[in-house]
Design an enzyme around this catalytic site. Structure first.
Site, mmCIF file in Angstrom:
data_model
loop_
_atom_site.group_PDB
_atom_site.id
_atom_site.type_symbol
_atom_site.label_atom_id
_atom_site.label_comp_id
_atom_site.label_asym_id
_atom_site.label_seq_id
_atom_site.Cartn_x
_atom_site.Cartn_y
_atom_site.Cartn_z
ATOM 1 N N GLU A 9 -27.478 6.997 -0.560
ATOM 2 C CA GLU A 9 -26.336 7.078 0.363
ATOM 3 C C GLU A 9 -25.629 8.430 0.318
ATOM 4 O O GLU A 9 -25.433 9.050 1.346
ATOM 5 C CB GLU A 9 -25.277 6.012 -0.004
ATOM 6 C CG GLU A 9 -25.566 4.606 0.439
ATOM 7 C CD GLU A 9 -24.477 3.645 -0.050
ATOM 8 O OE1 GLU A 9 -24.294 3.522 -1.275
ATOM 9 O OE2 GLU A 9 -23.800 3.035 0.793
ATOM 10 N N LYS A 32 -18.732 2.473 7.236
ATOM 11 C CA LYS A 32 -18.057 1.695 6.189
ATOM 12 C C LYS A 32 -18.223 0.206 6.444
ATOM 13 O O LYS A 32 -18.479 -0.577 5.542
ATOM 14 C CB LYS A 32 -16.570 2.070 6.169
ATOM 15 C CG LYS A 32 -15.758 1.344 5.118
ATOM 16 C CD LYS A 32 -16.035 1.927 3.756
ATOM 17 C CE LYS A 32 -15.477 1.131 2.612
ATOM 18 N NZ LYS A 32 -16.278 1.298 1.397
ATOM 19 N N LYS A 52 -26.792 4.243 -4.277
ATOM 20 C CA LYS A 52 -25.773 5.310 -4.291
ATOM 21 C C LYS A 52 -26.442 6.676 -4.143
ATOM 22 O O LYS A 52 -25.963 7.535 -3.419
ATOM 23 C CB LYS A 52 -24.979 5.284 -5.617
ATOM 24 C CG LYS A 52 -23.988 4.153 -5.736
ATOM 25 C CD LYS A 52 -22.721 4.422 -4.992
ATOM 26 C CE LYS A 52 -22.187 3.352 -4.130
ATOM 27 N NZ LYS A 52 -22.879 2.345 -3.465
ATOM 28 N N GLU A 79 -28.403 -0.758 -7.478
ATOM 29 C CA GLU A 79 -27.138 -0.214 -6.982
ATOM 30 C C GLU A 79 -27.102 1.309 -7.183
ATOM 31 O O GLU A 79 -26.666 2.047 -6.304
ATOM 32 C CB GLU A 79 -25.958 -0.896 -7.686
ATOM 33 C CG GLU A 79 -24.584 -0.364 -7.342
ATOM 34 C CD GLU A 79 -24.233 -0.397 -5.849
ATOM 35 O OE1 GLU A 79 -24.959 -1.030 -5.072
ATOM 36 O OE2 GLU A 79 -23.233 0.243 -5.484
ATOM 37 N N CYS A 126 0.774 -1.192 0.000
ATOM 38 C CA CYS A 126 0.000 0.000 0.000
ATOM 39 C C CYS A 126 0.836 1.288 0.000
ATOM 40 O O CYS A 126 0.803 2.004 -0.959
ATOM 41 C CB CYS A 126 -0.859 -0.040 1.215
ATOM 42 S SG CYS A 126 -2.310 0.889 0.946
ATOM 43 N N ARG A 176 -4.395 5.466 3.857
ATOM 44 C CA ARG A 176 -4.713 4.523 2.780
ATOM 45 C C ARG A 176 -5.168 3.172 3.315
ATOM 46 O O ARG A 176 -5.659 2.341 2.563
ATOM 47 C CB ARG A 176 -3.483 4.307 1.889
ATOM 48 C CG ARG A 176 -3.060 5.540 1.123
ATOM 49 C CD ARG A 176 -1.748 5.297 0.428
ATOM 50 N NE ARG A 176 -1.783 4.098 -0.384
ATOM 51 C CZ ARG A 176 -2.119 4.057 -1.661
ATOM 52 N NH1 ARG A 176 -2.435 5.165 -2.273
ATOM 53 N NH2 ARG A 176 -2.123 2.923 -2.315
ATOM 54 N N TRP A 188 -1.075 -3.684 2.664
ATOM 55 C CA TRP A 188 -2.470 -4.115 2.611
ATOM 56 C C TRP A 188 -2.392 -5.481 1.933
ATOM 57 O O TRP A 188 -2.032 -5.575 0.771
ATOM 58 C CB TRP A 188 -3.281 -3.113 1.786
ATOM 59 C CG TRP A 188 -4.625 -3.589 1.358
ATOM 60 C CD1 TRP A 188 -4.934 -4.277 0.220
ATOM 61 C CD2 TRP A 188 -5.873 -3.389 2.039
ATOM 62 N NE1 TRP A 188 -6.276 -4.522 0.163
ATOM 63 C CE2 TRP A 188 -6.876 -3.993 1.253
ATOM 64 C CE3 TRP A 188 -6.234 -2.758 3.236
ATOM 65 C CZ2 TRP A 188 -8.223 -3.974 1.628
ATOM 66 C CZ3 TRP A 188 -7.563 -2.747 3.596
ATOM 67 C CH2 TRP A 188 -8.539 -3.343 2.805
ATOM 68 N N HIS A 224 -47.871 -1.796 -11.675
ATOM 69 C CA HIS A 224 -48.547 -2.340 -10.503
ATOM 70 C C HIS A 224 -48.383 -1.424 -9.293
ATOM 71 O O HIS A 224 -48.259 -1.892 -8.165
ATOM 72 C CB HIS A 224 -48.012 -3.742 -10.197
ATOM 73 C CG HIS A 224 -48.245 -4.693 -11.328
ATOM 74 N ND1 HIS A 224 -49.501 -5.094 -11.721
ATOM 75 C CD2 HIS A 224 -47.390 -5.295 -12.188
ATOM 76 C CE1 HIS A 224 -49.410 -5.909 -12.764
ATOM 77 N NE2 HIS A 224 -48.124 -6.041 -13.063
ATOM 78 N N ASN A 278 4.560 -2.377 -4.108
ATOM 79 C CA ASN A 278 3.123 -2.214 -4.341
ATOM 80 C C ASN A 278 2.812 -2.796 -5.703
ATOM 81 O O ASN A 278 3.615 -2.669 -6.621
ATOM 82 C CB ASN A 278 2.738 -0.727 -4.377
ATOM 83 C CG ASN A 278 2.720 -0.119 -3.000
ATOM 84 O OD1 ASN A 278 2.806 -0.826 -1.999
ATOM 85 N ND2 ASN A 278 2.609 1.199 -2.946
ATOM 86 N N GLY A 279 1.623 -3.394 -5.866
ATOM 87 C CA GLY A 279 1.233 -3.936 -7.165
ATOM 88 C C GLY A 279 1.126 -5.444 -7.108
ATOM 89 O O GLY A 279 1.077 -6.040 -6.023
HETATM 90 C C1 G6P Z 1 -22.217 -0.741 4.479
HETATM 91 C C2 G6P Z 1 -21.459 0.093 3.455
HETATM 92 C C3 G6P Z 1 -21.846 -0.345 2.035
HETATM 93 C C4 G6P Z 1 -21.591 -1.838 1.871
HETATM 94 C C5 G6P Z 1 -22.292 -2.659 2.956
HETATM 95 C C6 G6P Z 1 -21.801 -4.085 2.969
HETATM 96 O O1 G6P Z 1 -23.570 -0.447 4.404
HETATM 97 O O2 G6P Z 1 -21.748 1.446 3.636
HETATM 98 O O3 G6P Z 1 -21.079 0.384 1.086
HETATM 99 O O4 G6P Z 1 -22.034 -2.253 0.615
HETATM 100 O O5 G6P Z 1 -21.995 -2.137 4.256
HETATM 101 O O6 G6P Z 1 -20.465 -4.078 3.384
HETATM 102 P P1 G6P Z 1 -19.439 -5.242 3.076
HETATM 103 O O7 G6P Z 1 -18.171 -4.802 3.732
HETATM 104 O O8 G6P Z 1 -20.010 -6.475 3.722
HETATM 105 O O9 G6P Z 1 -19.344 -5.379 1.605
#
Ligand code: G6P
Length: 602
Positions: A483, A597, A480, A476, A2, A27, A75, A499, A101-102
């Site tokens: 969110e 997160k 977004k 999805e 990382c 990071r 990482w 419906h 890294n890579g």
């Molecule tokens: C939280 C995050 C989402 C993610 C979900 C599942 O709600 O904000 O962005 O999709 O959790 O998380 P995971 O780590 O299990 O993919």
């Protein structure tokens, strides 16, 4: 991967290395280490966990005092987060130490070849193959630059590497391909790093070595070489970013930066999933009679897309369940079922509980996760890793794209093994391999999505409609928009509009249609005509011919792509839209209110 830091100067290297690693902490990482020149050797200290652990270890062992060194925050990609897998990796006799890294794509082949030549491996990393290869080249050629030239020719994949040779005091070397590495100098000091924030306290003028280029840091300054080892110029560039901007590579938000990383992570995930052995044997794959996918949030949506692909390619029944529902149901599954849990973090409480339940019930379990060593990675019987790298923005973008790619590769493999592809699967594999180019082109459509965001950001509701795979993309996209844009967005299967939802369509209601599936295009076009005739403002995101969409007020064109993989492209404009809605509303798109997160509570 990382974070990488390197230093050659007059003061003790260790504080510079540790401070640099501290500035790269944002990071994300799971272990760290430093190598510092000491007398006639190199002293390496590594620790699993955070930098504090490394500092404690250094304090306990007595800090090395040399004035040149390299450091790394890791990482985990190849091998679990542990001391032996942490960087620097060194060759057995300590002649070479490197941080990397890579991904070294031919690490397996190199490992075989070097083992046959008598080298002994002490880690599971691809980096160690690079360290030992460099060692063998340096032994044969005796010159670091010539060794790096030969190294660049032998190694496949992406890399940014900082290296030291124990018989070359006061010298640090760097080489890069497809992975960032920068160098800078101040007075009699030279610095090397993977990211700008690490250099900002010392200099605002940085040099970007060319692709496959090599750099030597010594007490006379920086010296650059091209891929053939010829000395070359590398003009410095002035950086005006502050530390926070630098962490984001100049983007305003991590979310936007991570979206931009998608072509790379999708390509890396394709490569690693294609090359690493599938964790299920051919017999196991053939014996499956059902697949159950369970996950939360975006990972659940990736599972829904995977269902379409698995059912079409592998001809196997697939069920997808939200993990928080699955864990309290009595799932009826055949004893020959495979349960796949998808999760970026590998820690989401509901997904973990679903995994444990599946194990309790005796099902075969496979975790598709991004974080090595996470609880799900440890507890699932089998694991496949995505290569998204650390994701900082709460709302996922690149990890979701990586999940889709990993599922494509898995589906293609299952289909091949079960003989479902009837011959040539190369065009499909090729289509998956090329998705990263399509994603890059979609990202270039930012201006249009920014304009559409202007039109909708002050509204209260928006609908997204599509059929089949397109519906999963709508889900999805709607997530977004909720969110990061705090906009009520509802995804609907286009055929289901009549419906109920149709009653909500008024003059000016925004409706986004996603249309990438040729066999469903006319059907969705019909549904869009229905909303249009009730006054909706219709935006169509599509790979199809414009003529089909008389109903569209605006068309967002996607590059041509195999319909099975179209979700990977269609989601990009929706990510851009959600991002710009959030930005226009002045929201903190990286840290939306009330969200986390990694949701480790029920
Ligand atoms: C939280 C995050 C989402 C993610 C979900 C599942 O709600 O904000 O962005 O999709 O959790 O998380 P995971 O780590 O299990 O993919």
């Amino acid at each position: 991967m990382c974070g990488i830091i390197g230093y050659v100067g007059k003061r003790s290297a260790l504080p510079v290395l540790l401070a640099g690693l501290g500035r790269l902490e944002y990071r994300g990482y799971d272990s760290s280490g430093v190598a510092v020149g000491e007398g006639k050797g190199i002293r390496i200290v590594r620790a699993a966990g955070n930098l504090l652990r490394l500092k404690e270890k250094l304090a306990a062992e007595g800090p090395p005092e040399g004035t040149w060194g390299i450091g790394h925050t890791r990482w985990a990609t190849h091998g679990e987060p542990s001391v032996s897998n942490a960087h620097p990796q060194r060759s057995g006799d300590g002649l070479v130490a490197i941080v990397h890294n890579g991904i070294i794509e031919n690490a397996g082949a190199l490992r075989k070849e070097l083992s046959a030549a008598g080298y002994v491996f002490a880690s599971d990393t691809d980096t160690e193959s690079a360290a030992l290869l460099l060692h063998s080249l340096y032994r044969a050629l005796g010159d670091p630059i010539a060794s790096f030239v030969a190294f660049g020719r032998r190694v496949e994949g992406s890399f940014a590497i900082a290296a030291m040779f124990s018989d070359r005091p006061h010298e640090v070397y760097g080489i890069r391909r497809d992975s960032p590495l920068i160098a800078g100098e101040r007075d009699t000091e030279c610095f090397l790093a993977s990211d700008i924030p690490a250099l900002l306290p010392y200099t605002r003028r940085v040099c970007y070595p060319e692709e496959n280029g090599i750099v030597r840091l010594d007490r006379d300054g920086l010296h650059f070489f091209d891929r053939d080892g010829c000395a070359c110029e590398c003009p410095s560039v002035s950086v005006s970013w502050d530390a926070e901007e630098a962490q984001k590579d100049g983007y305003r938000h991590f979310m936007r930066k991570e979206m931009e990383e998608q072509p790379r992570v999708v390509r890396d995930t394709f490569l690693s999933c294609s090359e690493e052995a599938c964790p299920l044997t051919e017999e196991e794959i053939c014996s499956l009679d059902q697949i159950l996918i369970t996950a939360c949030g975006s990972a659940y949506h990736a599972g829904l897309s995977a269902r379409e692909i698995l059912e079409q390619l592998v001809h196997i029944p697939v069920r997808v369940e939200i993990a928080s529902e699955f864990r309290y149901r009595m799932p009826l599954c055949s004893s020959r079922a495979l349960v796949i849990v998808i999760s970026q973090s590998g820690e989401t409480a509901d997904s973990l509980a679903a995994l444990r339940l599946a194990k309790e019930r005796g099902f075969k379990t496979l975790a598709l996760v991004n974080v090595r060593g996470s609880t799900m990675a440890r507890e699932a019987e089998r694991v496949v890793y995505t290569r998204a790298g650390p994701e900082i923005a709460v709302a996922t973008t690149k990890a979701y794209s990586a999940q889709l790619m990993a599922m494509y590769v898995l589906a293609l493999h299952f289909a091949r093994v079960r003989g479902c592809l009837q011959g040539d699967d190369l065009p499909l594999t090729q289509a998956a391999r090329e998705l990263s180019f399509g994603i890059s082109r979609c990202l270039q459509g930012e201006e249009q999505m920014q304009r559409i965001a202007q039109q909708i950001y002050q509204l209260h509701d928006i609908f997204l409609v599509g059929r089949g795979l397109d519906h999963t993309v709508c889900m999805e996209g709607a997530l977004k928009l909720k969110e990061v844009g705090y906009l009520h967005a509802e995804a609907y299967a286009a055929g289901e509009l009549k419906h109920g939802t149709l009653s909500l369509i008024e003059r000016g209601t925004p409706v986004i249609g996603v249309v990438t599936q040729p066999r469903l295009a006319c059907k969705t076009a019909g549904n869009l005509a229905e909303v249009k005739s009730r006054g909706a403002r219709v935006v169509v995101i599509t790979t199809q011919e414009e003529a089909v969409f008389a109903a569209a007020d605006e068309i967002v064109r996607l590059p041509r792509v195999h319909p099975l993989f179209a979700a990977s492209l269609a989601v990009i404009p929706l990510q851009l839209l959600a991002y710009h809605v959030g930005v226009l509303k002045g929201l903190d798109v990286d840290r939306p209110r009330n969200l986390a997160k990694s949701v480790t509570v029920e």
